[in-house]
Write an enzyme that holds these catalytic residues in place. Structure first.
Site, short mmCIF file in Angstrom:
data_model
loop_
_atom_site.label_atom_id
_atom_site.label_comp_id
_atom_site.label_asym_id
_atom_site.label_seq_id
_atom_site.Cartn_x
_atom_site.Cartn_y
_atom_site.Cartn_z
N THR A 304 -10.85 0.91 73.60
CA THR A 304 -10.86 1.79 74.81
C THR A 304 -11.69 3.10 74.84
O THR A 304 -11.16 3.79 74.07
CB THR A 304 -9.03 1.79 75.59
OG1 THR A 304 -10.02 2.46 77.31
CG2 THR A 304 -8.41 2.68 74.82
N HIS A 356 5.46 -3.07 67.73
CA HIS A 356 6.25 -2.12 66.45
C HIS A 356 7.28 -3.65 66.26
O HIS A 356 7.92 -3.64 65.05
CB HIS A 356 7.19 -1.24 66.39
CG HIS A 356 8.21 -0.25 65.10
ND1 HIS A 356 6.62 -0.98 63.84
CD2 HIS A 356 8.71 0.54 65.29
CE1 HIS A 356 7.43 -0.14 62.85
NE2 HIS A 356 8.78 1.07 63.74
#
Length: 385
Positions: A304, A356
């Site tokens: 993006t 994560h």
């Protein structure tokens, strides 16, 4: 002879849609392949075209109504004249004549009817006249927002589009269901800018008018890094990790309906010219609202670029079920230390948000550093080092 106008066949991932805009009104003459109505789904706006020449004889589903896959929306009469329900124009206190649908659309977009030249019978303002004014506004985003008079304490409640509502829902889900972290780095864009400036004219000439931009370098660098760090190109499915043996890069594009992410299939096999050509084509479709569902689904990684709006730094939100997203930002001339000297260089901050649960911090940081190194020395892209 009456021919049914049907909603498109939605894929399994799309349950239903909403009638966004009827581009023809009852009694209008239509030609084969004329745009009749837009159907907005959670992912994209689908166009329904006329299957034959004739007259729009019936509208069974009004705007903003929910429709199912292949549902009958109306009909086209292909024979001689057909009785059509009368739509009575309304005259206001200023003597302006306008169809109810035109008056409502003008009000929703903050447009004064007196500023529109009516093309209907007797100078009547039609819905198509209002649509034309909305589409010709230079700033599509401003046209989509309510316009208020200065000094008036007014409010306006406008329903969210299906695409905007889906984006909002998915962003909340991403933050709620992922252990999302963001790591940052900065890249010296001198080499890319120099290379682009040196070869941009020859590039256009050699590739049939395709322009060399910055995004192709980022996509190319990302594909190389994703092939070396396969965990960045994976996602969690229940108790399993799904690894992809290909790289489908989504490039986030903002339009007046919301955020869409058209996908470059097998981007790892594309040249810079192929990447630029594909991005240009998909970007045009995104702005025109003509992307197909297949063109915006199935990406394995997203890039993006908030820099086109002037963003200097941000924390991009992952596009589920993907595990990571790369954020680009604006290029700013800044002083940096190189070999004990302070030099002015075109610098860009990079941001990598990652899940994560799947990706360790070491892998994320090393992945982003590799992208940085590839961009600061583009020759490494050719040498695969």
């Amino acid at each position: 002879m009456a021919i049914e106008i049907n909603a498109p066949l939605f894929p399994e991932s799309v349950a239903d849609g909403t009638v966004a805009t009827w581009h023809k009104k009852l009694g209008d003459t239509v030609k084969r392949d004329d745009l009749i109505v837009d159907i907005e789904t959670d992912k994209v706006v689908l166009e329904v075209l006329a299957e034959a020449d004739g007259i729009l004889a019936a509208i069974f589903v009004e705007e903003n109504a929910t429709v199912l896959s292949n549902q009958v929306l109306g009909s086209i009469e292909t024979g001689s004249a057909v009785p059509v329900a009368d739509i009575v124009p309304v005259t206001d206190s200023e003597g302006l004549i306008a169809a109810p649908a035109a008056r409502q659309l003008a009000e929703e977009n903050g447009i004064k009817l007196s500023s529109i030249e009516g093309t209907g019978k007797g100078g009547r303002v039609t819905k198509e006249d209002v649509v034309a004014v909305v589409k010709t506004k230079s700033n599509a985003l401003a046209a989509a927002m309510p316009v208020f008079a200065v000094g008036q304490r007014t409010e306006r409640r406008v329903p969210m589009t299906r695409i905007r509502a889906t984006v909002a829902k998915r962003l909340i889900e991403a933050q709620s269901n992922m252990a999302m972290l963001t790591t940052f780095n900065e890249v010296d864009m001198t080499s890319v800018i120099t290379l682009r400036s040196k070869y941009k004219d020859l590039f256009i000439k050699s590739h049939n008018g395709v322009r060399l931009g910055f995004m192709s370098f980022f996509v190319k660098a990302a594909t190389v890094a994703l092939q070396r760090f396969s965990v960045m190109n994976a996602f969690i499915d229940g108790n399993d990790i799904v690894y992809h043996g290909y790289v489908d890069v989504g490039v986030a594009v903002s339009n007046d309906r919301g955020l869409v992410v058209p996908v470059l299939r097998n981007a790892e096999l594309m040249s810079l010219a192929e990447i630029e050509s594909s991005i240009a084509g998909l970007g045009k479709k995104a702005r025109n609202g003509t992307l197909t569902i297949d063109e915006i689904t199935g990406g394995t990684f997203t890039i993006t670029n908030g820099g086109i709006f002037g963003s200097m730094m941000s924390t991009p939100i992952i596009n589920p079920p993907q595990a990571a997203i790369l954020g680009m930002h604006t290029i700013i001339q800044r002083p940096i230390a190189i070999n004990s000297q302070v030099l002015i260089r075109p610098m860009m901050y990079l941001a990598l948000s990652y899940d994560h649960r799947l990706i360790d911090g070491k892998d994320a940081v090393t992945f982003l550093v590799l992208i940085k190194n590839l961009l600061e020395d583009p020759a490494r892209l050719l040498l695969d080092i």
